[in-house]
Motif scaffolding. Sequence first.
Motif, PDB file in Angstrom:
ATOM      1  N   LEU A   1      51.212  75.973  90.571  1.00 37.88           N
ATOM      2  CA  LEU A   1      52.254  75.020  91.001  1.00 37.88           C
ATOM      3  C   LEU A   1      53.606  75.461  90.798  1.00 37.88           C
ATOM      4  O   LEU A   1      54.390  75.718  92.056  1.00 37.88           O
ATOM      5  CB  LEU A   1      52.169  73.906  90.071  1.00 37.88           C
ATOM      6  N   VAL A   2      54.223  76.091  89.965  1.00 35.96           N
ATOM      7  CA  VAL A   2      55.234  76.597  89.613  1.00 35.96           C
ATOM      8  C   VAL A   2      55.492  77.998  90.368  1.00 35.96           C
ATOM      9  O   VAL A   2      56.723  78.174  90.759  1.00 35.96           O
ATOM     10  CB  VAL A   2      55.832  76.622  88.369  1.00 35.96           C
TER      11      VAL A   2
ATOM     12  N   LEU B   1      46.451  57.307  85.306  1.00 35.46           N
ATOM     13  CA  LEU B   1      47.801  56.733  85.996  1.00 35.46           C
ATOM     14  C   LEU B   1      48.762  56.650  85.098  1.00 35.46           C
ATOM     15  O   LEU B   1      49.082  55.679  84.217  1.00 35.46           O
ATOM     16  CB  LEU B   1      47.264  55.382  86.525  1.00 35.46           C
ATOM     17  N   PRO B   2      49.802  57.491  85.323  1.00 33.90           N
ATOM     18  CA  PRO B   2      51.055  57.513  84.475  1.00 33.90           C
ATOM     19  C   PRO B   2      52.222  56.710  84.891  1.00 33.90           C
ATOM     20  O   PRO B   2      51.978  56.195  86.404  1.00 33.90           O
ATOM     21  CB  PRO B   2      51.603  58.997  84.746  1.00 33.90           C
TER      22      PRO B   2
ATOM     23  N   VAL C   1      55.345  67.929  80.463  1.00 34.90           N
ATOM     24  CA  VAL C   1      55.124  68.876  81.714  1.00 34.90           C
ATOM     25  C   VAL C   1      55.284  68.390  83.014  1.00 34.90           C
ATOM     26  O   VAL C   1      56.180  68.629  84.099  1.00 34.90           O
ATOM     27  CB  VAL C   1      53.947  70.013  81.876  1.00 34.90           C
ATOM     28  N   ALA C   2      54.659  67.049  83.343  1.00 32.15           N
ATOM     29  CA  ALA C   2      54.592  66.174  84.456  1.00 32.15           C
ATOM     30  C   ALA C   2      56.086  65.664  84.818  1.00 32.15           C
ATOM     31  O   ALA C   2      56.661  65.718  85.907  1.00 32.15           O
ATOM     32  CB  ALA C   2      53.591  65.174  84.447  1.00 32.15           C
ATOM     33  N   LEU C   3      56.802  65.168  83.694  1.00 36.39           N
ATOM     34  CA  LEU C   3      58.141  64.664  83.683  1.00 36.39           C
ATOM     35  C   LEU C   3      59.083  65.786  84.411  1.00 36.39           C
ATOM     36  O   LEU C   3      59.691  65.423  85.144  1.00 36.39           O
ATOM     37  CB  LEU C   3      58.637  64.289  82.326  1.00 36.39           C
TER      38      LEU C   3
ATOM     39  N   SER D   1      53.305  64.433  90.312  1.00 36.64           N
ATOM     40  CA  SER D   1      53.365  65.737  89.699  1.00 36.64           C
ATOM     41  C   SER D   1      52.119  65.688  88.477  1.00 36.64           C
ATOM     42  O   SER D   1      51.497  66.617  88.138  1.00 36.64           O
ATOM     43  CB  SER D   1      54.653  66.096  88.872  1.00 36.64           C
ATOM     44  N   TYR D   2      51.902  64.462  87.910  1.00 34.57           N
ATOM     45  CA  TYR D   2      50.910  64.450  86.826  1.00 34.57           C
ATOM     46  C   TYR D   2      49.800  64.503  87.635  1.00 34.57           C
ATOM     47  O   TYR D   2      48.634  65.290  87.007  1.00 34.57           O
ATOM     48  CB  TYR D   2      50.944  62.738  86.393  1.00 34.57           C
ATOM     49  N   HIS D   3      49.397  64.121  88.875  1.00 37.37           N
ATOM     50  CA  HIS D   3      48.147  64.357  89.366  1.00 37.37           C
ATOM     51  C   HIS D   3      47.849  65.983  89.877  1.00 37.37           C
ATOM     52  O   HIS D   3      46.847  66.314  90.424  1.00 37.37           O
ATOM     53  CB  HIS D   3      47.902  63.507  90.335  1.00 37.37           C
TER      54      HIS D   3
END
Lengths: 381, 198
Positions: free
Chosen positions: A336-337, A223-224, A296-298, A213-215
């Motif tokens: 995306l959403v 890099l998370p 947001v990625a989380l 999701s982060y990418h």
Amino acid sequence: MYLRNIRVHNFRNHTESTFEFGQWANILVGENGQGKTNILEAISYLCLTKSFYSHGDSYVIKIGNDIFEVEGVFNTERTGDQRVRVAYSDGQKEKIFTINKNHIEPLSSVIGKFPVVICSPEHAPITNQGPIERRRFIDLVISQSSNIYFQHLIEYRKILRNRNKVLAEAKLQKADPTEILEPWNDQLINAGAYLMVRRQKFVDEFERYINSSYHQLVIDGELPSIAYEPSLPVDKSFNQQDAAKVFASELTRRKEREFQVGTTVVGPHRDELLFTINGLDLRRYASQGQHKTFLVALKIAEFFYLREQCNETPILLLDDIFSELDTVRAANLLELVSTISQTFITSTNRDLFDKNVADADSRRMFTISNGAVMEEQKNVA
Amino acid sequence: MLYISESLNQLIEEFSQLPGIGKKSAQRLALYILKLPKEDVLKISQALVNVKERMKYCSICCNFTETDPCGICSSSKREVDTICVVAEPNDVLAIEKTSEYHGVYHVLGGSLSPLEGIGPEDLKVKELLVRICSDVDEVILALNPNIEGEATTIYLSRLLKPLGVKVTRLARGIPIGGDLEFADEATLTRALEGRVVV
């Protein structure tokens, strides 16, 4: 799953509002303080039996009234249409939750039936403040995917409160609580070891989701990563028996300390979840923008995780988060959403959505003004 | 409440103090009492006074009784080598209804709950320990399946085991006649944990 409609009564600044929602993006626009977020809060009541703000139910009632009511129909993948209603009376301090007119007791059994992912400025502390917010995050995600976890969590908290009471009382009386503590130790260890194993398992699985999701939001090479840091010194790969053994020996080792401070000093209620970008602790080194993006990625990762675990597509509530992202990340997120699930978005800035939602047919726009709602005509292409 | 006489209002208030009785049920009960013949009302009130005056704790099992020792403790048909420990007198009634238990009881008067300020000294624990002698083979801990009941079970088993008596607890699982699909997850998990070989 999606929410067909909702009716809110005496809820915040809404006396009586009804909405017919679309299956994809539902955008609520309006000035500050008009009642946009209140609708997301009402949806949160239907899914989680409470608000995503951490305050009591009485705050939600429209001033001067005794009862609020939220009712809606979910179309679920597993069981079709479900009419859900929650009502709270301040006078009787009673909250009633029904699904198709059947009372649901206890309220905790609702969690996970209507999975939801909520992202609001209220959640910013998850990445930039103390561990309690991160534990709350991880607990809510796992609880929505496993009611057994949630039951263990509730039990653990009750045991902990009782145990802390014994310790505090003993400190006050200057008594030795060893004998009275033992029954609580055993239960604390059992429930706690279960929580730890589940949290570790969750973090192991979740890594992949957060990465992906982060990418989707950030193109460059950040890099998370997330890591589980239990408060107990367990080995890298531990099972429930290992955790129980370590928990028991730590309770013995820290006994004097516990008597001194009069509270339980080790256990999953002191666990930490470490977020990093390129190996650096997010809390210490990240920029404001990275914090927001990580959050947001989380939440997006939570969405995909729950979708797989629950056999039900969660709905997404995005409260005023587009204004906090730069235009590229905001556009990426919106793209995306708006195709993965039913999404509820609040914003003061409608331009963003006019420009960015390519397929205008798939989204509905509502203007909220002073607790009243107006659905707009779809744009004619 | 307006338009209602003071005595009726008082009765409603008193009824609504009772467990499980809300304002509406209290009203219904009070109006029912009002309609009864006077002798019936006297019977009820006398029964209330009697129960309070005549009932006391059994000096052996600590259950409510009119005669000391109680009917169960003094019965020659009961097997005194087995003691079933319960939290409340209600639990004795529940187990008696099965007609399958022939031992005797011990009523603790509650469960351990630090948050409610209930410690071992508030329960009839000492009274239980003095009953443990060479004639007692087994103590069954039949406490509620919640954290307070569990704490009490653990606490008692630690006190009892060194005395050389067999300590058992009730099994936890699925209710008879119930459907698996309607069992809640917690019960189902416990039932899985406590599975037995067939």
